[in-house]
Design an enzyme around this catalytic site. Structure first.
Site, PDB file in Angstrom:
ATOM      1  N   LEU A 139     -69.987  24.373  13.622  1.00  0.00           N
ATOM      2  CA  LEU A 139     -71.098  24.034  14.509  1.00  0.00           C
ATOM      3  C   LEU A 139     -72.379  24.562  13.866  1.00  0.00           C
ATOM      4  O   LEU A 139     -72.364  25.600  13.210  1.00  0.00           O
ATOM      5  CB  LEU A 139     -70.911  24.682  15.889  1.00  0.00           C
ATOM      6  CG  LEU A 139     -69.675  24.259  16.687  1.00  0.00           C
ATOM      7  CD1 LEU A 139     -69.599  25.056  17.989  1.00  0.00           C
ATOM      8  CD2 LEU A 139     -69.687  22.772  16.992  1.00  0.00           C
ATOM      9  N   ASP A 140     -73.467  23.845  14.057  1.00  0.00           N
ATOM     10  CA  ASP A 140     -74.754  24.322  13.551  1.00  0.00           C
ATOM     11  C   ASP A 140     -75.084  25.678  14.174  1.00  0.00           C
ATOM     12  O   ASP A 140     -74.604  26.013  15.263  1.00  0.00           O
ATOM     13  CB  ASP A 140     -75.869  23.336  13.890  1.00  0.00           C
ATOM     14  CG  ASP A 140     -75.693  21.997  13.193  1.00  0.00           C
ATOM     15  OD1 ASP A 140     -75.104  21.981  12.098  1.00  0.00           O
ATOM     16  OD2 ASP A 140     -76.124  20.973  13.754  1.00  0.00           O
ATOM     17  N   LYS A 141     -75.923  26.431  13.499  1.00  0.00           N
ATOM     18  CA  LYS A 141     -76.308  27.759  13.974  1.00  0.00           C
ATOM     19  C   LYS A 141     -76.690  27.758  15.456  1.00  0.00           C
ATOM     20  O   LYS A 141     -76.234  28.601  16.229  1.00  0.00           O
ATOM     21  CB  LYS A 141     -77.485  28.277  13.137  1.00  0.00           C
ATOM     22  CG  LYS A 141     -78.099  29.564  13.655  1.00  0.00           C
ATOM     23  CD  LYS A 141     -79.367  29.913  12.913  1.00  0.00           C
ATOM     24  CE  LYS A 141     -80.057  31.117  13.551  1.00  0.00           C
ATOM     25  NZ  LYS A 141     -81.356  31.425  12.903  1.00  0.00           N
TER      26      LYS A 141
END
Length: 325
Positions: A139-141
């Protein structure tokens, strides 16, 4: 060593990778492994083409059979760190976590410490022998929600296969700019942005990407949608929603400047101005257990900032409706 305790794979070179260098082709075919690790296996003869050892620069052709058979070894040099994890489920094969927004998944330039991988290496040291420390999807940050991490080679092989065959189910919550009257599907290829290399975009030469979305709640000038992925391209939901001109609220890369709807109250202005991440949450994950084959599913609640954003939009919608009465 038994086959189940080895890192194995078998792929057939597709048309789009024909006449590419071997190391470049396998990086596309086996993205769960790092490029350096793949090159090491090629040079060691662990990764072969049609049963023969090759050099990284050798070209592959359509129909070539790429086979990997390697022994597990420490594959990461990152440090373990005592970082709290929100664990949803665990057994000897799987670790399912609820990732908070703001937590980087992989160490990289500028983020060598304090990442999810550092935390997992501390909690489950055995993942150091797995490709990318057991991370098979990320997942993106600034995206929150449920993620699965492999704790065994059996699990790693199974999860990678489920992702490639699209049998792993993933559903996301998102709040987008603008109102929709119904659900739909975005079927548009995604690749690297032609000018801004840190961004992705819908491009004709991109990889196939399909996102299904349905309405969860409609506000005055925004919509809460639920998205299901058929593919798992980088930034897929963010790019696809922006492509249909409904970018995610707070998206720093694809959302453009802050757009305040007509009749915005001071309270809503404050909430929207303070929401500095994409309003995206991995809500549900469904997969087959790598050992038992049992279909398992986990759902995690929306994070606090997402709930507050939805409530502010809901309140604003009610206030506008009251004015019209």
């Amino acid at each position: 060593m038994s086959l189940e305790n080895r890192i194995t794979a078998r792929c057939v070179v597709p048309p789009e990778l024909s006449d590419r260098r071997l190391d470049q082709a396998v990086a596309e075919l086996l993205p769960e492994h790092s490029r350096s690790r793949l090159q090491h296996w090629i040079r060691d003869g662990r990764l072969t083409v049609n049963g023969e050892a090759r050099k990284p620069r050798d070209k592959v052709m359509l129909g070539d059979v790429v086979t990997l058979d390697a022994e597990p070894e420490a594959q990461v040099s990152w440090q373990a760190e005592a970082i709290d994890l929100d664990i949803v489920y665990e057994d000897e094969h799987l670790l399912v976590i609820n990732k908070p927004p703001g937590l980087v998944v992989h160490p990289a330039a500028g983020h060598a410490e304090g990442t999810l991988v550092n935390a997992i290496l501390n909690y489950a040291p055995e993942v150091e022998n797995l490709p990318r420390a057991g991370i098979v999807h990320r997942l993106d940050k600034d995206t929150s929600g449920v993620m699965v991490v492999a704790r065994s080679l059996i699990a790693h092989t199974s999860l990678v296969n489920q992702l490639q065959t699209r049998t792993m189910g993933r559903e996301y919550d998102a709040i987008i700019v603008g109102t929709l009257t119904g659900g739909g599907t975005v079927d548009a290829p995604i690749g690297r942005h032609p000018k801004e290399r840190k961004k992705m975009a819908v491009v004709g030469t991109g990889k196939p990407a399909v996102t299904h979305y349905r309405l969860a709640e409609r506000f005055a000038a925004h919509t809460h949608v639920r998205c299901k992925l058929e593919s798992g391209r980088t930034h897929q939901i963010r790019v696809h929603m922006a492509h249909i001109r409904h970018p995610l609220v707070g998206d720093p890369a694809y959302g453009g400047r802050l757009r305040l709807p007509k009749g915005t109250t001071e309270a809503l202005r404050e909430v929207l101005s303070a929401f500095h991440r994409q309003a995206l949450h991995a809500r549900q994950l469904t997969l087959e257990h790598p050992e038992t084959g049992e279909v398992m599913s986990w759902e995690v609640p929306l994070p606090e900032d997402f709930v507050e954003l939805a409530e502010a939009l809901r309140t604003h919608a009610r206030e506008l409706a009251a004015r019209d009465v």
